[in-house]
Design a protein around this motif. Structure first.
Motif, PDB file in Angstrom:
ATOM      1  N   GLY A  55       0.817  -1.212   0.000  1.00  0.00           N
ATOM      2  CA  GLY A  55       0.000   0.000   0.000  1.00  0.00           C
ATOM      3  C   GLY A  55       0.848   1.258   0.000  1.00  0.00           C
ATOM      4  O   GLY A  55       0.565   2.212  -0.722  1.00  0.00           O
ATOM      5  N   GLY A  56       1.893   1.276   0.824  1.00  0.00           N
ATOM      6  CA  GLY A  56       2.786   2.427   0.865  1.00  0.00           C
ATOM      7  C   GLY A  56       3.494   2.662  -0.450  1.00  0.00           C
ATOM      8  O   GLY A  56       3.575   3.792  -0.940  1.00  0.00           O
ATOM      9  N   LEU A  57       3.998   1.594  -1.033  1.00  0.00           N
ATOM     10  CA  LEU A  57       4.676   1.715  -2.328  1.00  0.00           C
ATOM     11  C   LEU A  57       3.709   2.164  -3.419  1.00  0.00           C
ATOM     12  O   LEU A  57       4.037   3.037  -4.233  1.00  0.00           O
ATOM     13  N   ALA A  58       2.529   1.565  -3.437  1.00  0.00           N
ATOM     14  CA  ALA A  58       1.547   1.914  -4.467  1.00  0.00           C
ATOM     15  C   ALA A  58       1.127   3.373  -4.340  1.00  0.00           C
ATOM     16  O   ALA A  58       1.019   4.085  -5.338  1.00  0.00           O
ATOM     17  N   GLY A  59       0.892   3.833  -3.107  1.00  0.00           N
ATOM     18  CA  GLY A  59       0.518   5.233  -2.901  1.00  0.00           C
ATOM     19  C   GLY A  59       1.622   6.186  -3.311  1.00  0.00           C
ATOM     20  O   GLY A  59       1.373   7.232  -3.920  1.00  0.00           O
ATOM     21  N   TRP A  60       2.862   5.822  -2.967  1.00  0.00           N
ATOM     22  CA  TRP A  60       4.002   6.671  -3.339  1.00  0.00           C
ATOM     23  C   TRP A  60       4.167   6.734  -4.854  1.00  0.00           C
ATOM     24  O   TRP A  60       4.350   7.820  -5.428  1.00  0.00           O
ATOM     25  N   ILE A  61       4.086   5.585  -5.524  1.00  0.00           N
ATOM     26  CA  ILE A  61       4.232   5.544  -6.987  1.00  0.00           C
ATOM     27  C   ILE A  61       3.112   6.339  -7.647  1.00  0.00           C
ATOM     28  O   ILE A  61       3.349   7.134  -8.562  1.00  0.00           O
ATOM     29  N   ALA A  62       1.875   6.132  -7.180  1.00  0.00           N
ATOM     30  CA  ALA A  62       0.736   6.853  -7.766  1.00  0.00           C
ATOM     31  C   ALA A  62       0.866   8.351  -7.531  1.00  0.00           C
ATOM     32  O   ALA A  62       0.570   9.146  -8.425  1.00  0.00           O
ATOM     33  N   PHE A  67       2.432  11.550  -0.544  1.00  0.00           N
ATOM     34  CA  PHE A  67       1.496  12.117   0.415  1.00  0.00           C
ATOM     35  C   PHE A  67       1.943  11.885   1.844  1.00  0.00           C
ATOM     36  O   PHE A  67       1.143  11.981   2.760  1.00  0.00           O
ATOM     37  N   GLY A  68       3.198  11.583   2.066  1.00  0.00           N
ATOM     38  CA  GLY A  68       3.659  11.221   3.397  1.00  0.00           C
ATOM     39  C   GLY A  68       3.425   9.732   3.627  1.00  0.00           C
ATOM     40  O   GLY A  68       2.684   9.096   2.891  1.00  0.00           O
ATOM     41  N   LEU A  69       4.052   9.171   4.628  1.00  0.00           N
ATOM     42  CA  LEU A  69       3.994   7.737   4.855  1.00  0.00           C
ATOM     43  C   LEU A  69       2.565   7.240   5.061  1.00  0.00           C
ATOM     44  O   LEU A  69       2.109   6.334   4.364  1.00  0.00           O
ATOM     45  N   LEU A  70       1.842   7.826   5.995  1.00  0.00           N
ATOM     46  CA  LEU A  70       0.471   7.367   6.262  1.00  0.00           C
ATOM     47  C   LEU A  70      -0.463   7.658   5.097  1.00  0.00           C
ATOM     48  O   LEU A  70      -1.329   6.843   4.775  1.00  0.00           O
ATOM     49  N   GLY A  71      -0.299   8.792   4.456  1.00  0.00           N
ATOM     50  CA  GLY A  71      -1.112   9.121   3.287  1.00  0.00           C
ATOM     51  C   GLY A  71      -0.883   8.154   2.142  1.00  0.00           C
ATOM     52  O   GLY A  71      -1.833   7.721   1.486  1.00  0.00           O
ATOM     53  N   ASN A  72       0.385   7.795   1.905  1.00  0.00           N
ATOM     54  CA  ASN A  72       0.708   6.839   0.856  1.00  0.00           C
ATOM     55  C   ASN A  72       0.091   5.477   1.148  1.00  0.00           C
ATOM     56  O   ASN A  72      -0.446   4.823   0.254  1.00  0.00           O
ATOM     57  N   LEU A 121      -3.829   1.441  -0.071  1.00  0.00           N
ATOM     58  CA  LEU A 121      -4.782   0.426   0.362  1.00  0.00           C
ATOM     59  C   LEU A 121      -6.149   0.622  -0.282  1.00  0.00           C
ATOM     60  O   LEU A 121      -6.757  -0.339  -0.772  1.00  0.00           O
ATOM     61  N   VAL A 122      -6.632   1.857  -0.294  1.00  0.00           N
ATOM     62  CA  VAL A 122      -7.910   2.126  -0.949  1.00  0.00           C
ATOM     63  C   VAL A 122      -7.781   1.896  -2.454  1.00  0.00           C
ATOM     64  O   VAL A 122      -8.685   1.350  -3.095  1.00  0.00           O
ATOM     65  N   GLY A 123      -6.642   2.274  -3.014  1.00  0.00           N
ATOM     66  CA  GLY A 123      -6.392   2.031  -4.430  1.00  0.00           C
ATOM     67  C   GLY A 123      -6.325   0.551  -4.756  1.00  0.00           C
ATOM     68  O   GLY A 123      -6.771   0.125  -5.814  1.00  0.00           O
ATOM     69  N   GLY A 124      -5.787  -0.246  -3.839  1.00  0.00           N
ATOM     70  CA  GLY A 124      -5.761  -1.688  -4.042  1.00  0.00           C
ATOM     71  C   GLY A 124      -7.160  -2.268  -4.111  1.00  0.00           C
ATOM     72  O   GLY A 124      -7.459  -3.120  -4.952  1.00  0.00           O
ATOM     73  N   PHE A 125      -8.038  -1.783  -3.242  1.00  0.00           N
ATOM     74  CA  PHE A 125      -9.436  -2.220  -3.282  1.00  0.00           C
ATOM     75  C   PHE A 125     -10.085  -1.790  -4.589  1.00  0.00           C
ATOM     76  O   PHE A 125     -10.743  -2.593  -5.265  1.00  0.00           O
ATOM     77  N   LEU A 126      -9.903  -0.526  -4.963  1.00  0.00           N
ATOM     78  CA  LEU A 126     -10.481   0.003  -6.200  1.00  0.00           C
ATOM     79  C   LEU A 126      -9.921  -0.727  -7.417  1.00  0.00           C
ATOM     80  O   LEU A 126     -10.661  -1.083  -8.336  1.00  0.00           O
ATOM     81  N   SER A 158      -2.674  -2.271  -7.293  1.00  0.00           N
ATOM     82  CA  SER A 158      -2.818  -1.195  -6.321  1.00  0.00           C
ATOM     83  C   SER A 158      -2.419   0.149  -6.906  1.00  0.00           C
ATOM     84  O   SER A 158      -3.061   1.172  -6.626  1.00  0.00           O
ATOM     85  N   VAL A 159      -1.373   0.184  -7.692  1.00  0.00           N
ATOM     86  CA  VAL A 159      -0.937   1.440  -8.324  1.00  0.00           C
ATOM     87  C   VAL A 159      -2.008   1.941  -9.287  1.00  0.00           C
ATOM     88  O   VAL A 159      -2.354   3.131  -9.282  1.00  0.00           O
ATOM     89  N   ILE A 160      -2.558   1.051 -10.098  1.00  0.00           N
ATOM     90  CA  ILE A 160      -3.606   1.454 -11.040  1.00  0.00           C
ATOM     91  C   ILE A 160      -4.820   1.981 -10.286  1.00  0.00           C
ATOM     92  O   ILE A 160      -5.388   3.019 -10.632  1.00  0.00           O
ATOM     93  N   GLY A 161      -5.206   1.283  -9.230  1.00  0.00           N
ATOM     94  CA  GLY A 161      -6.331   1.745  -8.430  1.00  0.00           C
ATOM     95  C   GLY A 161      -6.050   3.062  -7.744  1.00  0.00           C
ATOM     96  O   GLY A 161      -6.924   3.938  -7.667  1.00  0.00           O
ATOM     97  N   ALA A 162      -4.838   3.243  -7.235  1.00  0.00           N
ATOM     98  CA  ALA A 162      -4.475   4.493  -6.557  1.00  0.00           C
ATOM     99  C   ALA A 162      -4.448   5.657  -7.539  1.00  0.00           C
ATOM    100  O   ALA A 162      -4.877   6.769  -7.197  1.00  0.00           O
ATOM    101  N   VAL A 163      -3.971   5.433  -8.738  1.00  0.00           N
ATOM    102  CA  VAL A 163      -3.981   6.477  -9.769  1.00  0.00           C
ATOM    103  C   VAL A 163      -5.419   6.869 -10.087  1.00  0.00           C
ATOM    104  O   VAL A 163      -5.749   8.057 -10.188  1.00  0.00           O
TER     105      VAL A 163
END
Length: 82
Positions: free
Chosen positions: A10-17, A26-31, A36-41, A63-68
């Motif tokens: 989740g952290g990696l996917a958020g950071w990449i997105a 978006f910071g560690l917790l934001g990423n 995680l939400v992007g992984g679900f999406l 997760s990256v595709i969902g986060a984007v």
């Protein structure tokens, strides 16, 4: 171990997105949250398209595709409210 791996993905996917969409994270917790939400999406979108992702790399890509998509949707909502 699954929870820790999920948080790492989740952290990696958020950071990449974040880097793909805005050029910054978006910071560690934001990423982690965006990932995680992007992984679900991403899982929902993949299932609707009849695709499947397996393994750590597949989960990360999904997760990256969902986060984007999530960042894109939130950006559109923010722009229409202003």
């Amino acid at each position: 171990m699954g929870l820790i791996l999920g948080l790492i993905i989740g952290g990696l996917a958020g950071w990449i997105a974040g880097n793909l969409m805005k050029g910054q994270g978006f910071g560690l917790l934001g990423n982690i949250l965006v990932g995680l939400v992007g992984g679900f999406l991403g899982g929902v979108v993949f299932r609707l398209l009849g695709l499947a992702a397996s393994g750590v790399i597949g989960s990360l890509i999904m997760s990256v595709i969902g986060a984007v998509l999530l960042i894109f949707i939130v950006g559109k909502i923010r722009r229409t409210k202003l």
